[in-house]
Design a protein around this motif. Structure first.
Motif, mmCIF file in Angstrom:
data_model
loop_
_atom_site.group_PDB
_atom_site.id
_atom_site.type_symbol
_atom_site.label_atom_id
_atom_site.label_comp_id
_atom_site.label_asym_id
_atom_site.label_seq_id
_atom_site.Cartn_x
_atom_site.Cartn_y
_atom_site.Cartn_z
ATOM 1 N N ARG A 115 0.939 -0.996 0.188
ATOM 2 C CA ARG A 115 0.501 -0.191 -0.131
ATOM 3 C C ARG A 115 1.018 1.333 -0.053
ATOM 4 O O ARG A 115 0.469 2.292 -0.696
ATOM 5 C CB ARG A 115 -1.191 0.019 1.872
ATOM 6 N N ARG A 116 1.600 1.065 0.894
ATOM 7 C CA ARG A 116 2.990 1.893 0.985
ATOM 8 C C ARG A 116 3.238 2.485 -0.696
ATOM 9 O O ARG A 116 3.548 4.144 -0.754
ATOM 10 C CB ARG A 116 3.614 2.365 1.915
ATOM 11 N N LEU A 117 4.168 2.167 -1.250
ATOM 12 C CA LEU A 117 4.673 1.795 -2.758
ATOM 13 C C LEU A 117 3.618 2.258 -3.233
ATOM 14 O O LEU A 117 3.568 3.265 -4.697
ATOM 15 C CB LEU A 117 5.541 0.104 -3.345
ATOM 16 N N LEU A 118 2.501 1.785 -3.350
ATOM 17 C CA LEU A 118 1.432 2.233 -4.432
ATOM 18 C C LEU A 118 0.503 3.636 -4.037
ATOM 19 O O LEU A 118 0.786 5.012 -4.708
ATOM 20 C CB LEU A 118 -0.075 1.331 -5.068
ATOM 21 N N ASN A 119 0.800 4.053 -3.213
ATOM 22 C CA ASN A 119 0.747 5.208 -2.519
ATOM 23 C C ASN A 119 2.069 6.813 -3.415
ATOM 24 O O ASN A 119 1.256 7.092 -3.821
ATOM 25 C CB ASN A 119 0.599 5.744 -0.663
ATOM 26 N N LEU A 120 2.883 6.089 -3.097
ATOM 27 C CA LEU A 120 4.217 6.544 -3.788
ATOM 28 C C LEU A 120 3.995 7.095 -5.264
ATOM 29 O O LEU A 120 4.262 7.936 -5.747
ATOM 30 C CB LEU A 120 6.053 5.687 -3.174
ATOM 31 N N LEU A 121 3.667 5.488 -5.259
ATOM 32 C CA LEU A 121 3.799 5.492 -7.163
ATOM 33 C C LEU A 121 3.050 6.634 -7.233
ATOM 34 O O LEU A 121 2.800 7.799 -8.120
ATOM 35 C CB LEU A 121 3.489 4.435 -7.812
ATOM 36 N N ARG A 122 1.131 7.275 -6.428
ATOM 37 C CA ARG A 122 1.145 7.921 -7.208
ATOM 38 C C ARG A 122 1.456 9.500 -6.781
ATOM 39 O O ARG A 122 1.298 9.999 -8.062
ATOM 40 C CB ARG A 122 -0.607 7.285 -6.299
ATOM 41 N N TRP A 123 2.293 9.106 -5.630
ATOM 42 C CA TRP A 123 2.370 10.657 -6.021
ATOM 43 C C TRP A 123 3.594 11.357 -6.023
ATOM 44 O O TRP A 123 3.359 12.303 -6.714
ATOM 45 C CB TRP A 123 2.965 10.365 -4.142
ATOM 46 N N LEU A 124 4.212 10.258 -6.848
ATOM 47 C CA LEU A 124 5.363 10.814 -7.681
ATOM 48 C C LEU A 124 4.722 11.314 -9.622
ATOM 49 O O LEU A 124 5.754 12.251 -9.454
ATOM 50 C CB LEU A 124 6.292 9.333 -7.929
ATOM 51 N N GLY A 125 3.520 10.520 -9.134
ATOM 52 C CA GLY A 125 3.217 10.797 -10.728
ATOM 53 C C GLY A 125 3.153 12.877 -10.188
ATOM 54 O O GLY A 125 2.584 13.330 -11.639
ATOM 55 N N ALA B 32 -2.087 -5.923 -8.462
ATOM 56 C CA ALA B 32 -1.104 -4.752 -8.510
ATOM 57 C C ALA B 32 -1.887 -3.259 -8.003
ATOM 58 O O ALA B 32 -2.399 -2.813 -7.143
ATOM 59 C CB ALA B 32 0.577 -4.943 -7.839
ATOM 60 N N ILE B 33 -2.057 -3.176 -9.464
ATOM 61 C CA ILE B 33 -2.267 -1.815 -9.258
ATOM 62 C C ILE B 33 -3.722 -1.371 -9.601
ATOM 63 O O ILE B 33 -5.058 -0.855 -8.941
ATOM 64 C CB ILE B 33 -2.567 -1.795 -10.983
ATOM 65 N N ARG B 34 -4.737 -2.477 -9.499
ATOM 66 C CA ARG B 34 -6.435 -2.950 -9.900
ATOM 67 C C ARG B 34 -6.660 -2.875 -8.533
ATOM 68 O O ARG B 34 -7.945 -2.452 -7.812
ATOM 69 C CB ARG B 34 -6.268 -4.120 -10.449
ATOM 70 N N SER B 35 -5.780 -3.460 -7.371
ATOM 71 C CA SER B 35 -5.575 -3.122 -5.947
ATOM 72 C C SER B 35 -6.266 -1.290 -5.435
ATOM 73 O O SER B 35 -6.316 -1.718 -4.689
ATOM 74 C CB SER B 35 -4.245 -4.089 -5.696
ATOM 75 N N ASP B 36 -5.878 -0.701 -5.910
ATOM 76 C CA ASP B 36 -5.984 0.704 -5.951
ATOM 77 C C ASP B 36 -6.675 1.163 -6.119
ATOM 78 O O ASP B 36 -6.322 1.240 -8.119
ATOM 79 C CB ASP B 36 -4.680 1.329 -5.732
ATOM 80 N N ALA C 169 -6.067 2.233 -10.626
ATOM 81 C CA ALA C 169 -6.124 1.330 -11.847
ATOM 82 C C ALA C 169 -7.274 1.836 -12.546
ATOM 83 O O ALA C 169 -6.860 2.404 -13.993
ATOM 84 C CB ALA C 169 -7.566 0.664 -11.101
ATOM 85 N N ASN C 170 -7.583 3.445 -12.274
ATOM 86 C CA ASN C 170 -7.928 4.862 -13.074
ATOM 87 C C ASN C 170 -6.678 5.584 -14.362
ATOM 88 O O ASN C 170 -7.422 5.997 -14.847
ATOM 89 C CB ASN C 170 -9.407 5.702 -12.781
ATOM 90 N N ARG C 171 -6.050 5.422 -13.032
ATOM 91 C CA ARG C 171 -4.453 6.036 -13.623
ATOM 92 C C ARG C 171 -4.202 5.365 -15.044
ATOM 93 O O ARG C 171 -3.350 5.865 -16.001
ATOM 94 C CB ARG C 171 -4.236 6.189 -13.635
ATOM 95 N N PHE C 172 -3.193 3.801 -15.057
ATOM 96 C CA PHE C 172 -2.753 2.951 -15.571
ATOM 97 C C PHE C 172 -4.253 2.613 -16.402
ATOM 98 O O PHE C 172 -4.406 1.972 -16.870
ATOM 99 C CB PHE C 172 -1.887 2.197 -14.404
ATOM 100 N N GLU C 173 -3.486 2.390 -18.141
ATOM 101 C CA GLU C 173 -4.224 2.197 -19.380
ATOM 102 C C GLU C 173 -3.535 0.812 -19.601
ATOM 103 O O GLU C 173 -1.916 0.909 -19.893
ATOM 104 C CB GLU C 173 -3.749 2.697 -20.503
ATOM 105 N N PRO C 174 -3.526 -0.358 -19.258
ATOM 106 C CA PRO C 174 -2.760 -2.126 -19.800
ATOM 107 C C PRO C 174 -2.904 -1.965 -21.608
ATOM 108 O O PRO C 174 -3.105 -0.923 -21.662
ATOM 109 C CB PRO C 174 -3.890 -2.377 -19.151
ATOM 110 N N VAL C 175 -1.312 -2.305 -21.573
ATOM 111 C CA VAL C 175 -1.047 -2.462 -22.976
ATOM 112 C C VAL C 175 -1.143 -3.649 -22.661
ATOM 113 O O VAL C 175 0.224 -4.047 -22.790
ATOM 114 C CB VAL C 175 0.132 -1.966 -22.830
#
Length: 300
Positions: free
Chosen positions: A168-178, A196-200, A204-210
């Motif tokens: 959870r801390r790392l996922l929050n960190l990714l959102r903050w960094l962006g 992992a991304i879809r757990s947040d 999940a709304n910010r990352f488009e899957p390729v």
């Protein structure tokens, strides 16, 4: 016979190697090479698109996702090579610009190691300040100083090797960094990275899957085999896209791009070493390639 007419089955870049000795050709065969195909070109176009976005509050992000050894890292390395760092000069205040920064999510990840990976990639692996707050501040400052316009995080699924709290801390960190840098983030990983991304919900709304799915036995697969054959300096045509060889390679590779390439490379080395100079079903058999499923079943 000149190179323009000799070895017509080879691409011009490979014809120049066909008359080299066996050792030189084997080294050539084993050298990494970019092989374009439709999904890879689409992924590169998507990366170029998000890189072109002006800074804004909510930047677009991508998640390149697929099975292990199915071409993800090759794509992002190709993209990074297309956007290389620029050298430090007096005109840019003596600081190199790094438009695309690629790091690997550390195994057993935490914030300190994450920012350490950024500092190391920017040439500051021996950065003296070691506590988390200092590493975070220094990493963000250096990314701004070097004008990083995109952060690519390979092996993003490593997040899941941390505890739930750490995830959870790392996922929050990714959102903050962006948000803080206003740059696109690109995650690269297996299906676990997508989970992992879809757990947040916000991420999940910010990352488009390729997606990079496994290959199927269709026209694009046959084109891939034809391209591979044209790039390998064998003196005789093999006809990899013919039904027998194409079927043999596909069955053994289980549709994984890296395994397809590995089979062809091992067989090409055997063809050169044995003097056969062409890949045949017997040459593939003699190359002793083990399929992914068989590898997983090996017991000591």
């Amino acid at each position: 016979m000149g190179l323009s007419t000799a070895y017509p089955h080879l691409h011009p870049s490979a014809r120049a190697w066909a008359d080299e000795d066996a050792a030189s050709r084997i080294r050539r065969v084993r050298t990494d090479r970019w092989i374009g195909y439709a999904r890879a070109e689409a992924a590169l176009a998507a990366l170029d698109d998000v890189l072109s976005f002006p800074k804004r509050t909510r930047m677009p992000n991508l998640l390149i996702v697929g099975q292990t050894n199915n071409g993800k890292t090759m794509i992002v390395e190709k993209f990074r090579r297309s956007h290389p760092p620029t050298a430090a000069t007096d005109t840019n205040d003596g600081v190199a610009c790094v438009p695309v920064l690629k790091i690997q999510m550390p195994s057993g990840p935490d914030e300190r190691r994450f920012f350490g990976a950024i500092l190391e990639e920017l040439g500051m692996g021996q950065w003296p300040r070691d506590n988390l707050a200092a590493r975070q501040s220094d990493a963000v400052r250096l990314m701004r100083l070097t004008d990083v316009r995109m952060l690519i995080i390979d092996e993003l699924h490593n997040i899941l090797s941390g505890s739930r709290t750490q995830q959870r801390r790392l996922l929050n960190l990714l959102r903050w960094l962006g948000n803080e840098l206003q740059i696109p983030l690109v995650g690269v990983g297996t299906a676990e990275a997508l989970h992992a991304i879809r757990s947040d919900d916000q991420l999940a709304n910010r990352f488009e899957p390729v997606p990079l799915p496994l290959w199927t036995e269709g026209p694009e697969y046959l084109r891939l085999l034809s391209t591979l054959e044209a790039l390998l300096p064998l003196r005789k045509p093999s006809g990899l896209a013919g039904p027998v060889l194409a079927g043999t390679i596909f069955t053994r590779s289980e549709g994984v791009l890296g395994e397809i390439v590995a089979i062809v490379i091992r067989a090409a080395v055997e063809a050169i070493s044995s003097g056969a100079e062409a890949i045949t079903p017997r040459i593939i058999e003699r190359s002793r390639f083990t399929s992914p499923s068989d590898r997983r079943r090996v017991e000591i």
